[in-house]
Every structure is written in structure tokens, then in C-alpha cells.
Design an enzyme around this catalytic site. Structure first.
Site, PDB file in Angstrom:
ATOM      1  N   HIS A 255       0.859  -1.202   0.000  1.00 38.93           N
ATOM      2  CA  HIS A 255       0.000   0.000   0.000  1.00 38.93           C
ATOM      3  C   HIS A 255       0.884   1.236   0.000  1.00 38.93           C
ATOM      4  O   HIS A 255       1.945   1.239   0.619  1.00 38.93           O
ATOM      5  CB  HIS A 255      -0.899   0.006   1.246  1.00 38.93           C
ATOM      6  CG  HIS A 255      -2.058   0.941   1.128  1.00 38.93           C
ATOM      7  ND1 HIS A 255      -1.962   2.287   1.427  1.00 38.93           N
ATOM      8  CD2 HIS A 255      -3.329   0.733   0.712  1.00 38.93           C
ATOM      9  CE1 HIS A 255      -3.141   2.856   1.211  1.00 38.93           C
ATOM     10  NE2 HIS A 255      -3.982   1.941   0.777  1.00 38.93           N
ATOM     11  N   GLU A 309      -7.865  -4.874  -0.367  1.00 38.76           N
ATOM     12  CA  GLU A 309      -8.464  -5.583  -1.507  1.00 38.76           C
ATOM     13  C   GLU A 309      -8.492  -7.096  -1.321  1.00 38.76           C
ATOM     14  O   GLU A 309      -9.364  -7.767  -1.863  1.00 38.76           O
ATOM     15  CB  GLU A 309      -7.712  -5.261  -2.807  1.00 38.76           C
ATOM     16  CG  GLU A 309      -7.530  -3.802  -3.112  1.00 38.76           C
ATOM     17  CD  GLU A 309      -8.822  -3.078  -3.450  1.00 38.76           C
ATOM     18  OE1 GLU A 309      -9.897  -3.669  -3.284  1.00 38.76           O
ATOM     19  OE2 GLU A 309      -8.743  -1.900  -3.841  1.00 38.76           O
TER      20      GLU A 309
HETATM   21  C1  LIG Z   1      -0.590  -0.823  -4.007  1.00 37.14           C
HETATM   22  C2  LIG Z   1       0.764  -0.528  -4.660  1.00 37.14           C
HETATM   23  C3  LIG Z   1       0.525   0.055  -6.062  1.00 37.14           C
HETATM   24  C4  LIG Z   1       1.493   0.489  -3.782  1.00 37.14           C
HETATM   25  O1  LIG Z   1       2.699   0.697  -4.343  1.00 37.14           O
HETATM   26  P1  LIG Z   1       3.797   1.752  -3.804  1.00 37.14           P
HETATM   27  O2  LIG Z   1       3.645   2.070  -2.385  1.00 37.14           O
HETATM   28  O3  LIG Z   1       3.808   2.848  -4.753  1.00 37.14           O
HETATM   29  O4  LIG Z   1       5.047   0.855  -3.837  1.00 37.14           O
HETATM   30  P2  LIG Z   1       5.930   0.586  -5.080  1.00 37.14           P
HETATM   31  O5  LIG Z   1       5.062   0.268  -6.238  1.00 37.14           O
HETATM   32  O6  LIG Z   1       6.881   1.724  -5.193  1.00 37.14           O
HETATM   33  O7  LIG Z   1       6.664  -0.741  -4.613  1.00 37.14           O
HETATM   34  C5  LIG Z   1       7.690  -0.752  -3.649  1.00 37.14           C
HETATM   35  C6  LIG Z   1       8.473  -2.047  -3.785  1.00 37.14           C
HETATM   36  O8  LIG Z   1       7.683  -3.111  -3.243  1.00 37.14           O
HETATM   37  C7  LIG Z   1       7.388  -4.056  -4.274  1.00 37.14           C
HETATM   38  N1  LIG Z   1       5.980  -4.387  -4.173  1.00 37.14           N
HETATM   39  C8  LIG Z   1       4.975  -3.575  -3.753  1.00 37.14           C
HETATM   40  N2  LIG Z   1       3.824  -4.242  -3.756  1.00 37.14           N
HETATM   41  C9  LIG Z   1       4.106  -5.484  -4.196  1.00 37.14           C
HETATM   42  C10 LIG Z   1       3.305  -6.603  -4.432  1.00 37.14           C
HETATM   43  N3  LIG Z   1       2.000  -6.586  -4.207  1.00 37.14           N
HETATM   44  N4  LIG Z   1       3.883  -7.720  -4.920  1.00 37.14           N
HETATM   45  C11 LIG Z   1       5.218  -7.756  -5.138  1.00 37.14           C
HETATM   46  N5  LIG Z   1       6.031  -6.702  -4.919  1.00 37.14           N
HETATM   47  C12 LIG Z   1       5.472  -5.588  -4.459  1.00 37.14           C
HETATM   48  C13 LIG Z   1       7.674  -3.347  -5.600  1.00 37.14           C
HETATM   49  O9  LIG Z   1       8.049  -4.258  -6.574  1.00 37.14           O
HETATM   50  C14 LIG Z   1       8.789  -2.424  -5.211  1.00 37.14           C
HETATM   51  O10 LIG Z   1       9.981  -3.148  -5.189  1.00 37.14           O
HETATM   52  P3  LIG Z   1      11.347  -2.504  -5.758  1.00 37.14           P
HETATM   53  O11 LIG Z   1      11.460  -1.163  -5.128  1.00 37.14           O
HETATM   54  O12 LIG Z   1      12.371  -3.492  -5.350  1.00 37.14           O
HETATM   55  O13 LIG Z   1      11.107  -2.412  -7.232  1.00 37.14           O
HETATM   56  C15 LIG Z   1       1.589  -1.828  -4.769  1.00 37.14           C
HETATM   57  O14 LIG Z   1       1.856  -2.344  -3.497  1.00 37.14           O
HETATM   58  C16 LIG Z   1       0.906  -2.880  -5.650  1.00 37.14           C
HETATM   59  O15 LIG Z   1       1.062  -2.839  -6.869  1.00 37.14           O
HETATM   60  N6  LIG Z   1       0.147  -3.842  -5.030  1.00 37.14           N
HETATM   61  C17 LIG Z   1      -0.542  -4.848  -5.794  1.00 37.14           C
HETATM   62  C18 LIG Z   1      -1.844  -4.314  -6.353  1.00 37.14           C
HETATM   63  C19 LIG Z   1      -2.897  -4.096  -5.279  1.00 37.14           C
HETATM   64  O16 LIG Z   1      -3.057  -4.890  -4.365  1.00 37.14           O
HETATM   65  N7  LIG Z   1      -3.617  -2.976  -5.410  1.00 37.14           N
HETATM   66  C20 LIG Z   1      -4.631  -2.598  -4.471  1.00 37.14           C
HETATM   67  C21 LIG Z   1      -4.147  -1.482  -3.617  1.00 37.14           C
HETATM   68  S1  LIG Z   1      -5.244  -1.086  -2.282  1.00 37.14           S
END
Ligand SMILES: CC(C)(COP(=O)(O)OP(=O)(O)OC[C@H]1O[C@@H](n2cnc3c(N)ncnc32)[C@H](O)[C@@H]1OP(=O)(O)O)[C@@H](O)C(=O)NCCC(=O)NCCS
Length: 372
Positions: A255, A309
Site C-alpha cells: 500500500h 483488496e
Molecule cells: C498498491 C501498490 C501500487 C502500492 O505501491 P507503492 O507504495 O507505490 O510501492 P511501489 O510500487 O513503489 O513498490 C515498492 C516495492 O515493493 C514491491 N511491491 C509492492 N507491492 C508489491 C506486491 N504486491 N507484490 C510484489 N512486490 C510488491 C515493488 O516491486 C517495489 O519493489 P522494488 O522497489 O524493489 O522495485 C503496490 O503495493 C501494488 O502494486 N500492489 C498490488 C496491487 C494491489 O493490491 N492494489 C490494491 C491497492 S489497495
């Protein structure tokens, strides 16, 4: 000019007394109350009263408020006609957006925004989603029942049968937990529209459009796809390992704001346990355990936890909603938050109008059309 982070991450652009997210400690507060207490003790109607009017209702207030809200459930014929005109194969979020737009054109939510406008829009949302679901299945829409609460009546209008208390309560808890969540993308959209002194209907149409995207409200059905694809608990480890090896994201984890367990997922896990078939719940628990372990091993510094989610998908599946109604159901719950933010924005309004840094060319010589 002040340069801020891309995506406005970490930038405060409004004051709100509606909800507070403490991402470090995994807490969510509505108007001063902890979400865990509200989820266990209050109904969605009580939350609507709290967010719109600033206090939890007493019994008499709740009874009058719930009756008034229920009185707005029936749709004008123009809205039903709009739903009927759209293809049965349409994305339910597109139908919801169009039907709310038709409601706005019929009801004229013009003039000063009011709690009445918020009630009318909130009450209409489940009727729209259920009517479309019935119409696309070749069935007649079911008239709303005023003796059922918001959650129970929605389930009733989908199936034509009054839901069990357990299913109704499960969905009600989901609605309570997801009614508001700070200045997320759709709420920000609603506030931007409100700040132009447009009307509340337009703000909700815009918010629905923002919620539709997979980076915001479009994720829960993807969790269910993943669980179906994993199929059984013993497949969790190889399936998730292979997905992470391919560099994929595991749906329902991580998140932007929470760096601890999302407090909503804690409650939803308990609700899912009561609502889901036992094999499905065992699968979800196993997938969660393995995913948390693998994510922790691979990204030890990232603090990745289960997000809202993951168990939202299990709860909505458990109460019998089709997958493509998960995001419309999220819209149903969030309408209370969106409309509360519109009301709050207009109490101390200033047009939201940021600037952009121009990075295009300058000084080009204009060439008339017939010489280009
Ligand atoms: C929700 C989300 C977009 C938040 O992302 P964020 O805080 O911007 O974090 P980032 O996208 O910058 O990710 C940070 C790191 O954690 C990893 N990561 C984050 N969520 C992950 C997941 N669900 N699965 C695998 N790796 C994940 C990323 O690959 C990244 O790794 P890196 O820096 O080594 O490349 C992200 O966690 C995600 O894509 N989750 C899956 C989709 C989901 O569940 N969406 C509903 C959200 S309520």
C-alpha cells in the site's frame, strides 16, 4: 512556483475532519473514531450520519435518517431507461457512471450542495447497480424495500430474495470499512470538481471514473482471479514463487500509505471467515501466509502487508456478488465519503487549480496551413 513530488505523493492539499490514515501504525479514524470500533459496532447508515452531519446519531435520529435515505432509493424512469439503452455487455462501472449522470440531468443537483443531495445520490447507487445486473441477465429490476438497510436492500435488489442477517451484516461491515479513506484519487477528483462550484452529481460522476482504474478501485476482482488460478492451498508456494520470479505484483498486498497491516483487512479477514466457504477461506489464508513470507524474504526493507483488496474480494465473493460488481460495490460504499468531502470542500472553498511546468518547445515559426 513550488515543485512537488510526482503524483502529489506526500503533499497536503486540503484540511479534512472526515478521516485520518495513520500509515505507520496501521490505523484509520473516521471523525475521531477508530475504524475497528465502528466496524464492530456501527452500521453504514450511522457512518453516513457521522460523515455528513459530524456526529453519531442517537436511536431517534438514526431511525428518521435511515427512513429518509431509504425514501430516495427508487430511480426516476429516465435513469432506468438510460440503463436499458446501454449494452448488456457494458462494464458495470461505465453503466454506473452514465446512470448517475442521467440522475443528475433529471434531478438537477444545482444550487448549494446539501446533505439531501448526498442522500439522494448515495441511496440511488445500489439501485442502479442492481437494476443493471438484473437487466443484463434478462430479468426485471427489483423494486427497493424500505424495511431493509442499505446493504441488505442492495443484496435483495440483486437476487429478489431477502438476504440472511449474516450476509447483510458482512456487506454492511465492508461498506463501513470503505466509506472514506483520506484524499485518495477519486475523493480528490470529487473535491476538484466541487471546487469549481459545479454540482454534486458531476463530482460523483468524476469520482466513479477515477475509481474505475486498476491502480485505485479496480483491483479486487484481480485478487479473486489469482485465488482461482492458485486453486488449492498446496499450490500457493510454487504459484507465488513463480509470479515473483517473473517480477509480477501479488494482488492484495502492499500500500502507498500503510506501512503496517491495513486495519480494514484485519476486520475483513474475520468477516471473510464467517462468509466464505471453508475451502475458499483456507485457500485465502494459505495464500496470505505464503505471500507475506515471500514478500518479506524478497523485499525485507519494504514493509509489505495485506491490503484492503485481498479480503474485500473474499467478502464480496462470499456474499454472492459477481466479480464485475466488486468495483461498483466499492463505489456504493465510497459515495458517502465522496459526498462528505464535497460538502466539506464547499464550507471553505478555493478553486483547486495547480500549475504545470511547461517542458515543450518555444520560439517555433508559425507556418500557414497551405504552406505546411
Ligand atoms: C498498491 C501498490 C501500487 C502500492 O505501491 P507503492 O507504495 O507505490 O510501492 P511501489 O510500487 O513503489 O513498490 C515498492 C516495492 O515493493 C514491491 N511491491 C509492492 N507491492 C508489491 C506486491 N504486491 N507484490 C510484489 N512486490 C510488491 C515493488 O516491486 C517495489 O519493489 P522494488 O522497489 O524493489 O522495485 C503496490 O503495493 C501494488 O502494486 N500492489 C498490488 C496491487 C494491489 O493490491 N492494489 C490494491 C491497492 S489497495
Amino acid at each position: 512556483m513550488i515543485q512537488v513530488a510526482k503524483g502529489l505523493e506526500g503533499v497536503v492539499v486540503a484540511d479534512t475532519a472526515l478521516s485520518h490514515i495513520d500509515g505507520e501504525n496501521g490505523r484509520l479514524i473516521y471523525c475521531g473514531y477508530d475504524i475497528a470500533d465502528l466496524a464492530h459496532g456501527a452500521t453504514y447508515e450511522e457512518i453516513a450520519h457521522l460523515l455528513w452531519l459530524g456526529h453519531l446519531p442517537n436511536r431517534a435520529e438514526l431511525s428518521a435518517f435511515s427512513a429518509k435515505l431509504a425514501g430516495y432509493r427508487e430511480l426516476p424512469p429516465t435513469v432506468i431507461d438510460t440503463i436499458r439503452m446501454l449494452p448488456a455487455t457494458a462494464d458495470p462501472m461505465d453503466v454506473l457512471r452514465s446512470a448517475v449522470s442521467a440522475l443528475g440531468a433529471t434531478r438537477h443537483f444545482s444550487g448549494a450542495v446539501s446533505v439531501d443531495h448526498a442522500m439522494e445520490l448515495t441511496a440511488a447507487m445500489p439501485t442502479i447497480v442492481a437494476a443493471f445486473d438484473r437487466i443484463r441477465r434478462g430479468l426485471k429490476p427489483v423494486e427497493p424495500r424500505s424495511d431493509l438497510n442499505h446493504a441488505g436492500n442492495y443484496l435483495y435488489m440483486l437476487s429478489g430474495e431477502a438476504p440472511s442477517d449474516q450476509r447483510s451484516r458482512a456487506l454492511d461491515t465492508y461498506l463501513v470499512l470503505t466509506a472514506d479513506h483520506g484524499l485518495n484519487a477519486s475523493t480528490f477528483t470529487a473535491r476538484v470538481i466541487a471546487s469549481t462550484l459545479s454540482d454534486m452529481g458531476s463530482a460523483i460522476v468524476g469520482a466513479i471514473g477515477a475509481l474505475k482504474g486498476p491502480l485505485h478501485g479496480g483491483a479486487p476482482a484481480l485478487v479473486l482471479n489469482m485465488l482461482r488460478s492458485i486453486g488449492k492451498p498446496e499450490n500457493a508456494e510454487p504459484w507465488l514463487t513463480a509470479a515473483l520470479d517473473r517480477g509480477e505484483r501479488i494482488m492484495g498486498f502492499g500500500h502507498r500509505v500503510y506501512k503496517a497491516e491495513d486495519p480494514r483487512s484485519k476486520v475483513l479477514r474475520q468477516v471473510a471467515e464467517r462468509t466464505s466457504e471453508i475451502d475458499f477461506f483456507r485457500l485465502a489464508i494459505r495464500v496470505e501466509d505464503v505471500a507475506l513470507r515471500l514478500l518479506h524474504e524478497r523485499k525485507p526493507d519494504r514493509r509489505l502487508y495485506t491490503n484492503v483488496e485481498f479480503y474485500s474480494a473474499a467478502v464480496m465473493h462470499g456474499v454472492g456478488l459477481p466479480d464485475d460488481l466488486f468495483t461498483p460495490t466499492f463505489s456504493i460504499s465510497r459515495t458517502v465519503g465522496w459526498t462528505a468531502h464535497v460538502i466539506e470542500q464547499l464550507k471553505d472553498n478555493r478553486l483547486i487549480r495547480p500549475a504545470a511546468e511547461y517542458v515543450g518547445p518555444t520560439g517555433l515559426t508559425f507556418v500557414p496551413l497551405d504552406r505546411r
